[in-house]
Design a protein around this motif. Structure first.
Motif, PDB file in Angstrom:
ATOM      1  N   GLN A 196      -6.999 -24.201  23.803  1.00  0.00           N
ATOM      2  CA  GLN A 196      -8.481 -25.168  23.322  1.00  0.00           C
ATOM      3  C   GLN A 196      -7.676 -26.427  22.482  1.00  0.00           C
ATOM      4  O   GLN A 196      -7.646 -26.986  22.450  1.00  0.00           O
ATOM      5  N   TYR A 197      -7.296 -25.832  21.529  1.00  0.00           N
ATOM      6  CA  TYR A 197      -6.730 -26.374  20.366  1.00  0.00           C
ATOM      7  C   TYR A 197      -5.192 -27.040  21.227  1.00  0.00           C
ATOM      8  O   TYR A 197      -5.713 -28.448  20.484  1.00  0.00           O
ATOM      9  N   GLU A 198      -4.516 -26.748  21.495  1.00  0.00           N
ATOM     10  CA  GLU A 198      -3.407 -27.983  22.162  1.00  0.00           C
ATOM     11  C   GLU A 198      -4.057 -28.652  22.879  1.00  0.00           C
ATOM     12  O   GLU A 198      -3.548 -30.185  22.665  1.00  0.00           O
ATOM     13  N   TYR A 199      -4.981 -28.281  23.404  1.00  0.00           N
ATOM     14  CA  TYR A 199      -5.987 -29.697  24.329  1.00  0.00           C
ATOM     15  C   TYR A 199      -6.329 -31.428  23.522  1.00  0.00           C
ATOM     16  O   TYR A 199      -6.363 -32.246  24.168  1.00  0.00           O
ATOM     17  N   ASP A 255       1.052 -21.639   9.928  1.00  0.00           N
ATOM     18  CA  ASP A 255      -0.323 -22.526   9.480  1.00  0.00           C
ATOM     19  C   ASP A 255       0.544 -23.823   8.614  1.00  0.00           C
ATOM     20  O   ASP A 255      -0.845 -23.215   7.480  1.00  0.00           O
ATOM     21  N   MET A 256       1.207 -23.677   8.556  1.00  0.00           N
ATOM     22  CA  MET A 256       2.321 -24.784   8.079  1.00  0.00           C
ATOM     23  C   MET A 256       2.283 -24.832   6.082  1.00  0.00           C
ATOM     24  O   MET A 256       2.080 -25.640   5.568  1.00  0.00           O
ATOM     25  N   ARG A 257       2.347 -22.814   6.203  1.00  0.00           N
ATOM     26  CA  ARG A 257       2.029 -23.533   4.631  1.00  0.00           C
ATOM     27  C   ARG A 257       3.778 -22.205   4.330  1.00  0.00           C
ATOM     28  O   ARG A 257       4.556 -21.266   5.425  1.00  0.00           O
ATOM     29  N   ASP A 373      -7.822 -26.037  13.539  1.00  0.00           N
ATOM     30  CA  ASP A 373      -6.588 -24.916  12.646  1.00  0.00           C
ATOM     31  C   ASP A 373      -7.116 -24.500  12.069  1.00  0.00           C
ATOM     32  O   ASP A 373      -6.404 -22.617  12.069  1.00  0.00           O
ATOM     33  N   ALA A 374      -7.911 -24.090  11.079  1.00  0.00           N
ATOM     34  CA  ALA A 374      -8.640 -22.630  10.451  1.00  0.00           C
ATOM     35  C   ALA A 374      -9.516 -21.755  11.109  1.00  0.00           C
ATOM     36  O   ALA A 374      -9.219 -20.625  10.822  1.00  0.00           O
ATOM     37  N   LEU A 375      -9.796 -22.253  12.227  1.00  0.00           N
ATOM     38  CA  LEU A 375     -10.430 -21.732  13.046  1.00  0.00           C
ATOM     39  C   LEU A 375      -9.038 -20.579  14.195  1.00  0.00           C
ATOM     40  O   LEU A 375      -9.654 -19.103  13.898  1.00  0.00           O
ATOM     41  N   THR A 380      -6.546 -15.541  14.302  1.00  0.00           N
ATOM     42  CA  THR A 380      -5.071 -15.205  14.806  1.00  0.00           C
ATOM     43  C   THR A 380      -4.886 -14.525  13.467  1.00  0.00           C
ATOM     44  O   THR A 380      -3.770 -13.076  13.674  1.00  0.00           O
ATOM     45  N   GLU A 381      -5.501 -14.419  12.541  1.00  0.00           N
ATOM     46  CA  GLU A 381      -5.295 -12.872  11.297  1.00  0.00           C
ATOM     47  C   GLU A 381      -5.804 -12.159  11.729  1.00  0.00           C
ATOM     48  O   GLU A 381      -6.195 -10.789  10.816  1.00  0.00           O
TER      49      GLU A 381
END
Length: 411
Positions: A196-199, A255-257, A373-375, A380-381
């Protein structure tokens, strides 16, 4: 949930005899290759998954092409245990599908005397903390630790009645099945969320012709590769007074960190030979795990396997640029050169094209992607944490159910 008092009642005054594995297992035979060209399933040390404890792959072999280690015949309900790196506990209960196959000599074959012990009793006990401790104490070798079949079979396990074994196995199987189901459900949920995120990301990055300007990375930003003095392994390049975080591919998260603590710290002596990067700089990995992007959250030095974006040549939101970089590398990394270690050169990615909409539109896109991303990161974590808790609970009950007094077998 199993109530502790049920376990106490189940184990209360249970009669148990302690016997070595060698006493409760049958001798096994090696393969006698037939003259015909019949083939056999070969189970090597990569065949068994440590995550599922099942055979995930085999190769078909015949007498003519069999590896020298392919010798041990296995049948249904054999427990096979890898004696190389034994504390990794690569274990499998042979099913009907693989019965009649051939295992590598790197496995110890435990074939239960079923009038005394159930195959699954041996299988579950191999995962006990007692057996793991025994392996740690009796393995030999440092680079490739191993334990002999004979030593494995010297290990003593408790043998209660078959009825008690059956009930404990039933409880442990139910825990194991529930853990597997939970893992599968969470994995499906995570996969769906990522799709869904990629979409949505693709939709946000899709523009009509003439709606935005497309520029190459070379036209958008000034960048360079990191650096580090050679050879890598020289001790004086690391740690000591004034050492700073040294960012390598492994230190860039998804996560870009950056990770909180880098794997290595670069010494004061080596720092002039590397590249210093300020907090808030965009970097991307170019080798191995290609395309991991981060906006550094602390000052650090950066390895040559990463590119550093030092300044921008157009009006662009830094986070929007990082998202575009991540999306572009997700596509291009499949074309990267190399088989074992993939690599993208600075010259190659300089030509990558990215869209540059107005700044207000960039900020809107970043706001939406940050929320998605946060969701995604939260789930993921949460997945490994949930699995870890379930596995610890399973391990707790397993050790409780397999704990019997040992006074009778002490020397």
């Amino acid at each position: 949930m199993i109530k502790p008092n049920y376990i106490e009642k189940l184990l209360d005054e249970v009669e148990v005899e302690w016997k070595a594995l060698g006493e409760v297992t049958l001798p096994t035979s090696n393969i006698k290759w037939r003259e015909t060209k019949d083939t056999y399933r070969y189970i090597d040390l990569t065949s068994v998954s440590r995550e599922t404890n099942k055979i995930i792959k085999t190769t078909e072999i015949s007498a003519e092409d069999a590896p020298s280690r392919a010798k041990k015949l296995v049948i249904k309900n054999d427990v096979i245990f890898a004696t190389t790196r034994p504390t990794q506990q690569r274990v499998c209960l042979i099913t009907e599908e693989f019965s009649g196959g051939v295992a590598s000599t790197g496995y110890c074959i435990l074939r239960a005397k079923t009038n005394e012990v159930l195959p699954k009793w041996i299988y579950h006990y191999i995962f006990s903390s007692d057996f793991k401790r025994y392996l740690e104490e009796n393995q030999s070798g440092s680079a490739y630790p191993a334990i002999s079949d004979a030593k494995v079979k010297e290990f003593k396990i408790p043998i209660p009645s078959l009825k008690v074994q059956e009930e404990i196995i039933r409880i442990l199987d139910s825990f194991s099945d529930h853990t597997a189901e939970l893992t599968a459900e969470l994995t499906v949920e995570l996969t769906a969320l990522k799709k869904q995120y990629e979409y949505y990301r693709e939709k946000l990055f899709t523009f009509e012709e003439g709606e935005v300007e497309w520029k190459s990375l070379g036209e958008v930003a000034n960048f360079r590769r990191g650096s580090f003095p050679q050879p890598y392994g020289k001790g004086e390049w690391y740690d000591g007074d004034g050492a700073m975080p040294f960012v390598q591919v492994v230190d860039v998260g998804e996560d870009m960190r950056l990770v909180q603590n880098t794997k290595n710290k670069i010494s004061k002596l080596a720092q002039p030979k590397s590249v210093f990067v300020k907090e808030g700089t965009v970097i991307v990995t170019l080798q191995g795990s290609i395309g991991r992007v981060a906006i550094t959250q602390y000052d650090c030095y950066v390895d040559r396997t990463l590119a550093i974006f030092e300044s921008f040549l157009v009006n662009i939101n830094k986070k929007y640029f990082a998202y575009q970089l991540q999306a572009k590398f997700a596509i291009e990394k499949d074309k990267a050169r190399g088989s074992t270690i993939k690599t993208i050169t600075k010259e190659e990615f300089t030509k990558f094209l990215i869209p540059i909409p107005p700044l207000t539109e960039q900020e809107r896109i970043v706001s939406i992607l940050d929320k998605l991303d946060a969701l995604t990161i939260s789930i993921t974590e949460g997945l490994p944490r949930e699995i870890e808790l379930r596995e610890k609970q399973y391990e707790y009950y397993r050790n409780m159910l397999l704990s019997f007094p040992k006074e009778e077998v002490e020397d």
